[in-house]
Design a protein around this motif. Structure first.
Motif, PDB file in Angstrom:
ATOM      1  N   VAL A  57       0.855  -1.186   0.000  1.00 29.72           N
ATOM      2  CA  VAL A  57       0.000   0.000   0.000  1.00 29.72           C
ATOM      3  C   VAL A  57       0.893   1.238   0.000  1.00 29.72           C
ATOM      4  O   VAL A  57       2.103   1.150   0.175  1.00 29.72           O
ATOM      5  CB  VAL A  57      -0.940   0.037   1.228  1.00 29.72           C
ATOM      6  N   GLY A  58       0.282   2.398  -0.178  1.00 30.22           N
ATOM      7  CA  GLY A  58       1.041   3.629  -0.206  1.00 30.22           C
ATOM      8  C   GLY A  58       1.309   4.190   1.182  1.00 30.22           C
ATOM      9  O   GLY A  58       0.607   3.881   2.151  1.00 30.22           O
ATOM     10  N   LYS A  59       2.321   5.045   1.249  1.00 26.85           N
ATOM     11  CA  LYS A  59       2.659   5.741   2.498  1.00 26.85           C
ATOM     12  C   LYS A  59       1.800   6.997   2.574  1.00 26.85           C
ATOM     13  O   LYS A  59       2.267   8.135   2.421  1.00 26.85           O
ATOM     14  CB  LYS A  59       4.140   6.079   2.513  1.00 26.85           C
ATOM     15  N   ASP A  60       0.501   6.788   2.773  1.00 27.57           N
ATOM     16  CA  ASP A  60      -0.473   7.877   2.757  1.00 27.57           C
ATOM     17  C   ASP A  60      -1.653   7.494   3.661  1.00 27.57           C
ATOM     18  O   ASP A  60      -1.709   6.369   4.152  1.00 27.57           O
ATOM     19  CB  ASP A  60      -0.945   8.141   1.318  1.00 27.57           C
ATOM     20  N   PRO A  61      -2.583   8.399   3.908  1.00 26.97           N
ATOM     21  CA  PRO A  61      -3.696   8.086   4.809  1.00 26.97           C
ATOM     22  C   PRO A  61      -4.535   6.885   4.372  1.00 26.97           C
ATOM     23  O   PRO A  61      -5.038   6.135   5.214  1.00 26.97           O
ATOM     24  CB  PRO A  61      -4.530   9.373   4.796  1.00 26.97           C
ATOM     25  N   PHE A  62      -4.681   6.696   3.050  1.00 26.17           N
ATOM     26  CA  PHE A  62      -5.455   5.553   2.576  1.00 26.17           C
ATOM     27  C   PHE A  62      -4.750   4.236   2.896  1.00 26.17           C
ATOM     28  O   PHE A  62      -5.375   3.254   3.288  1.00 26.17           O
ATOM     29  CB  PHE A  62      -5.704   5.663   1.068  1.00 26.17           C
ATOM     30  N   GLY A  63      -3.427   4.209   2.715  1.00 28.13           N
ATOM     31  CA  GLY A  63      -2.671   3.004   3.045  1.00 28.13           C
ATOM     32  C   GLY A  63      -2.760   2.688   4.525  1.00 28.13           C
ATOM     33  O   GLY A  63      -2.937   1.518   4.916  1.00 28.13           O
ATOM     34  N   SER A  64      -2.644   3.706   5.366  1.00 31.78           N
ATOM     35  CA  SER A  64      -2.759   3.497   6.817  1.00 31.78           C
ATOM     36  C   SER A  64      -4.138   2.974   7.179  1.00 31.78           C
ATOM     37  O   SER A  64      -4.281   2.048   8.000  1.00 31.78           O
ATOM     38  CB  SER A  64      -2.495   4.813   7.559  1.00 31.78           C
ATOM     39  N   PHE A  65      -5.164   3.542   6.558  1.00 29.21           N
ATOM     40  CA  PHE A  65      -6.536   3.089   6.793  1.00 29.21           C
ATOM     41  C   PHE A  65      -6.693   1.608   6.457  1.00 29.21           C
ATOM     42  O   PHE A  65      -7.256   0.830   7.229  1.00 29.21           O
ATOM     43  CB  PHE A  65      -7.500   3.936   5.950  1.00 29.21           C
ATOM     44  N   LEU A  66      -6.159   1.203   5.298  1.00 30.25           N
ATOM     45  CA  LEU A  66      -6.306  -0.177   4.848  1.00 30.25           C
ATOM     46  C   LEU A  66      -5.618  -1.161   5.789  1.00 30.25           C
ATOM     47  O   LEU A  66      -6.194  -2.195   6.166  1.00 30.25           O
ATOM     48  CB  LEU A  66      -5.744  -0.326   3.432  1.00 30.25           C
ATOM     49  N   LEU A  67      -4.394  -0.863   6.178  1.00 31.58           N
ATOM     50  CA  LEU A  67      -3.676  -1.765   7.078  1.00 31.58           C
ATOM     51  C   LEU A  67      -4.365  -1.846   8.441  1.00 31.58           C
ATOM     52  O   LEU A  67      -4.416  -2.917   9.055  1.00 31.58           O
ATOM     53  CB  LEU A  67      -2.229  -1.310   7.234  1.00 31.58           C
ATOM     54  N   ASN A  68      -4.920  -0.724   8.891  1.00 29.38           N
ATOM     55  CA  ASN A  68      -5.640  -0.739  10.167  1.00 29.38           C
ATOM     56  C   ASN A  68      -6.900  -1.597  10.099  1.00 29.38           C
ATOM     57  O   ASN A  68      -7.239  -2.292  11.066  1.00 29.38           O
ATOM     58  CB  ASN A  68      -6.001   0.691  10.590  1.00 29.38           C
ATOM     59  N   VAL A  69      -7.592  -1.553   8.952  1.00 26.38           N
ATOM     60  CA  VAL A  69      -8.783  -2.400   8.777  1.00 26.38           C
ATOM     61  C   VAL A  69      -8.406  -3.876   8.864  1.00 26.38           C
ATOM     62  O   VAL A  69      -9.050  -4.664   9.558  1.00 26.38           O
ATOM     63  CB  VAL A  69      -9.484  -2.094   7.442  1.00 26.38           C
ATOM     64  N   LEU A  70      -7.351  -4.265   8.139  1.00 24.05           N
ATOM     65  CA  LEU A  70      -6.923  -5.662   8.166  1.00 24.05           C
ATOM     66  C   LEU A  70      -6.503  -6.088   9.567  1.00 24.05           C
ATOM     67  O   LEU A  70      -6.863  -7.176  10.030  1.00 24.05           O
ATOM     68  CB  LEU A  70      -5.775  -5.887   7.176  1.00 24.05           C
ATOM     69  N   LYS A  71      -5.751  -5.231  10.233  1.00 28.94           N
ATOM     70  CA  LYS A  71      -5.292  -5.552  11.585  1.00 28.94           C
ATOM     71  C   LYS A  71      -6.475  -5.728  12.531  1.00 28.94           C
ATOM     72  O   LYS A  71      -6.497  -6.660  13.356  1.00 28.94           O
ATOM     73  CB  LYS A  71      -4.368  -4.443  12.097  1.00 28.94           C
TER      74      LYS A  71
END
Length: 314
Positions: A57-71
């Motif tokens: 994912v990207g080093k941006d708010p969308f990437g952070s959002f996605l990894l947080n959802v999976l976690k």
């Protein structure tokens, strides 16, 4: 319980609200986590399994959002990579029957770099390859092929879902077919939609399509047929397993819920050989996977709609 390593894209689905399947008329969108392999990892984890996501994912708010959802869903994200390229986006429209149309803005998913250290964790586990964007070039495509090789060497159970998206292969379907062939050849389990089975086999009849795909190398084939259920095919039998009756509002993630539930069950077997040797066991597993897919269509979005173990057994 065996781990299921899911390789491929994780992206943002911007789902058009309050309109039909014409994206040009959409003015409001809801942000959802998506990407077929990521959905599969979540489907497995929500059922109590061990889903591992391998993607970028990207080093941006969308990437952070996605990894947080999976976690939050219990997925192991320790192997996910973060790229300087912007996170991949998909814009999705829904017709009244829940069917979808996609437009992609591709980004960080293509930047996944092969990690040879991963294979030390592979032995005896499951490798799921979801190919929506993985065959479109970039380092992801190279990593994808190498992980298939590692999986075979480490005696993994290999699962392949081509995840054909017409928007990504405009006027280039033959290239898609060619690139899918090595994965069909080496996979123990292939999950296709009817459109994918027809495209990849060159046959309109789904039973003839299965025969061709078995000749290429696929050992077990499932062709998802929506409300009609799923055709299950192996070398010695073919049978349609019916689904449950629901009122669909969004089919996004239904196929991922299906294959995720099926892989979750396979991961719990004492031996992978059981799924090849016991047809009744395979059919009962597909029946449960059909239910998982059907439940997913009754809510909006992919990951949020995936059933828990309690919902599946209720």
């Amino acid at each position: 319980m065996k781990k299921v390593f899911c390789v491929g894209e994780l992206l943002i689905d911007f789902v058009a609200e309050k309109q039909g399947n014409d994206l040009s008329k959409a003015t409001e969108f809801s942000k959802k986590a998506g990407g077929a392999p990521a959905n599969v990892a979540c489907a497995i984890s929500k059922l109590g399994g061990k889903g591992v996501f391998v993607g970028s994912v990207g080093k941006d708010p969308f990437g952070s959002f996605l990894l947080n959802v999976l976690k939050k869903e219990g997925v192991d994200i320790s192997l996910a990579q973060v790229s300087d390229t912007f996170t991949t986006l998909a814009f999705v429209s829904l017709a009244e029957d829940g069917e979808r149309d996609f437009v992609f803005s591709r980004g960080a998913d293509k930047e996944l770099i092969y990690d040879p250290a991963l294979k030390k964790n592979f032995h005896g586990n499951i490798l799921h390859l979801g190919a929506a964007t993985a065959l479109l070039g970039g380092s992801l495509e190279k990593a994808y092929a190498k992980y298939l090789f590692d999986g075979l060497i480490k005696e993994m159970f290999i699962s392949f879902d081509p995840n054909f998206r017409g928007d990504l292969w405009k006027d280039n379907e033959q290239e898609f077919i060619k690139k899918c062939m090595p994965f069909i050849e080496k996979s123990h389990l292939c999950k296709f939609s009817l459109e994918e089975a027809q495209l990849l086999s060159g046959k309109t009849d789904m039973y003839e399509a299965c025969d061709i795909l078995h000749e290429i190398g696929a050992e077990i084939i499932t062709i998802t047929l929506g409300k009609e259920g799923t055709l299950v095919s192996s070398e010695n039998f073919k049978k349609i397993v019916p689904s449950i009756i629901v009122k669909p509002v969004d089919t996004t993630g239904a196929g991922d819920a299906f294959i995720g539930c099926l892989l979750y069950q396979i991961a719990n077997l004492d031996s992978f050989n059981q799924v090849f040797e016991d047809n009744n066991l395979l059919l009962s597993m597909v029946q449960k996977a059909n239910k998982a897919g059907a439940i997913t269509t009754t809510n909006y979005g992919a990951i949020i709609a995936l059933p828990t173990k309690a919902q599946l057994e209720g």
